[in-house]
Design an enzyme around this catalytic site. Sequence first.
Site, PDB file in Angstrom:
ATOM      1  N   GLU A 169       1.117  -1.590  -0.157  1.00  0.00           N
ATOM      2  CA  GLU A 169       0.397   0.380   0.008  1.00  0.00           C
ATOM      3  C   GLU A 169       0.864   1.062   0.233  1.00  0.00           C
ATOM      4  OE1 GLU A 169      -2.465  -0.413   2.863  1.00  0.00           O
ATOM      5  OE2 GLU A 169      -3.768  -2.199   2.667  1.00  0.00           O
ATOM      6  N   ASN A 211       2.118  -4.336  -3.585  1.00  0.00           N
ATOM      7  CA  ASN A 211       0.883  -4.821  -3.281  1.00  0.00           C
ATOM      8  C   ASN A 211       0.178  -3.476  -3.390  1.00  0.00           C
ATOM      9  OD1 ASN A 211      -0.966  -7.004  -3.198  1.00  0.00           O
ATOM     10  ND2 ASN A 211      -1.194  -7.052  -0.679  1.00  0.00           N
ATOM     11  N   HIS A 247     -10.370  -5.913  -2.952  1.00  0.00           N
ATOM     12  CA  HIS A 247     -11.237  -6.578  -1.649  1.00  0.00           C
ATOM     13  C   HIS A 247     -12.281  -5.623  -2.348  1.00  0.00           C
ATOM     14  CE1 HIS A 247      -8.379  -7.609   1.273  1.00  0.00           C
ATOM     15  NE2 HIS A 247      -7.559  -6.802   1.307  1.00  0.00           N
ATOM     16  N   GLU A 275      -5.254 -10.725  -2.089  1.00  0.00           N
ATOM     17  CA  GLU A 275      -6.215 -10.677  -1.247  1.00  0.00           C
ATOM     18  C   GLU A 275      -7.510 -10.200  -1.532  1.00  0.00           C
ATOM     19  OE1 GLU A 275      -5.299  -7.188   1.462  1.00  0.00           O
ATOM     20  OE2 GLU A 275      -3.151  -7.703   1.084  1.00  0.00           O
ATOM     21  N   ASP A 277     -11.965 -10.585  -1.411  1.00  0.00           N
ATOM     22  CA  ASP A 277     -13.449 -10.936  -0.974  1.00  0.00           C
ATOM     23  C   ASP A 277     -14.140 -10.178  -1.415  1.00  0.00           C
ATOM     24  OD1 ASP A 277     -12.232  -8.339   0.890  1.00  0.00           O
ATOM     25  OD2 ASP A 277     -11.464  -9.917   2.234  1.00  0.00           O
TER      26      ASP A 277
HETATM   27  C1  XIL Z   1      -5.679  -6.990   7.795  1.00  0.00           C
HETATM   28  C2  XIL Z   1      -5.817  -8.581   8.941  1.00  0.00           C
HETATM   29  O1  XIL Z   1      -6.684  -9.211   7.907  1.00  0.00           O
HETATM   30  C3  XIL Z   1      -6.484  -7.903   9.500  1.00  0.00           C
HETATM   31  O2  XIL Z   1      -6.897  -9.499  10.087  1.00  0.00           O
HETATM   32  C4  XIL Z   1      -5.843  -6.993  10.731  1.00  0.00           C
HETATM   33  O3  XIL Z   1      -6.888  -6.533  12.028  1.00  0.00           O
HETATM   34  C5  XIL Z   1      -5.622  -6.174   9.928  1.00  0.00           C
HETATM   35  O4  XIL Z   1      -4.820  -6.454   8.499  1.00  0.00           O
HETATM   36  N1  XIL Z   1      -4.279  -4.756   3.043  1.00  0.00           N
HETATM   37  C6  XIL Z   1      -3.746  -5.521   3.835  1.00  0.00           C
HETATM   38  C7  XIL Z   1      -3.893  -6.597   4.759  1.00  0.00           C
HETATM   39  O5  XIL Z   1      -2.441  -5.646   2.866  1.00  0.00           O
HETATM   40  O6  XIL Z   1      -2.444  -6.957   5.549  1.00  0.00           O
HETATM   41  C8  XIL Z   1      -4.908  -6.348   5.444  1.00  0.00           C
HETATM   42  O7  XIL Z   1      -5.295  -7.274   6.887  1.00  0.00           O
HETATM   43  C9  XIL Z   1      -6.283  -6.454   5.046  1.00  0.00           C
HETATM   44  C10 XIL Z   1      -6.076  -5.126   3.737  1.00  0.00           C
END
Ligand code: XIL
Length: 356
Positions: A169, A211, A247, A275, A277
């Site tokens: 990020e 990422n 996400h 990631e 979802d």
């Molecule tokens: C999130 C985890 O899923 C949580 O359990 C934690 O509290 C916070 O981080 N982007 C990312 C991940 O790169 O590391 C994050 O994961 C979600 C957003």
Amino acid sequence: MVTPRSTRLRLLAIGGSLLLFTAPAVAGGQAAAAQPHPDGVPLRELGARQGIRIGAAANPFVLEKNRAYRTMLADQYGTLTAENVMKWDTLQPERGVFDWSHADALVEFARKHHQGMRGHTLLWHNQNPKWLTEGGFGPEELRSIMREHIRTVLERYRGRVYAWDVINEPFRDEGGELRPNMWLKTLGEDYIAEALKTAHEADPDARLYINEFGIEGRNAKSDALYELAKSLLDAGVPLHGIGFQSHFRVGGVPEDLAENMRRFTELGLEVTVTELDVSIGMPAGEKELRAQADDYRTVVETCLAVSGCKGVTVWGVGDADSWIPSWFPGWGAALPFDQGYAPKPAYSAMQEALGR
Ligand code: XIL
């Protein structure tokens, strides 16, 4: 079945900064429920047949306690990403003191189940220990702390972690500006190249990623990431891939996902959905679950259609362990397995996309 609030990950806002307490997300008692067995060929196997890796984010605390979670993770997924335990606050909680126990547990699980392991993440603005964020380090010292962390972690997992999210990020939530995190403020833009080079020296075989979220379609942020990637490659920096976090909210998969991925692969980079979802406004009805399944199908089909897309990782196993409800109140049901780890329409949609 509802996961008791007390066992969920809790967030505490103190003085404007977020403190994260990662508690076991799933009560052990849930493992006693009838063990659902999805029909058909597991996702990991279907993915392998198509030449892509289907993975999931994993949490060793849940793994220890919940059998259904453990079974789904081992049976269905060909790669694991550490959801939290390879972040800086877990790995180096005190300066110079590394705690490998939790990360090792995941790496060992992956080895035992013939799974690849993705490393997440080396440099980020969240989940850093206080000694690091509040140390008041000047450029020289911070640079050496950064290099030391990366070197130590990569050398330990050399040969066992095949890809690393070296930079997580790096852009502001929206728009095309670099995020003014501790690294940028103290070291300047060069921190990115420096981190990638350090990682490459420590493990020349690891695939090194940037990422990011919100870069799935073409927009100001993904344009800026594209320019950054291009300039890093032009300068000979060892950058190998772009992680598309993905996400999404239901219905939110951008139409130009494939096209956007392709411009990165045309630079010679690989891409991975890191990631995935798909959140639904709660409560989730049948209609929403079907729409969600379409989104999962689209993402997997897109990865298959883009040569250079290496795989799709979902961010958790089932709705009981997803980060979404804690972080985005009112949203949830975001994963392909439900609260009791029974497969949802999204699961079958992924199977279909992979050719069953
Ligand atoms: C999130 C985890 O899923 C949580 O359990 C934690 O509290 C916070 O981080 N982007 C990312 C991940 O790169 O590391 C994050 O994961 C979600 C957003």
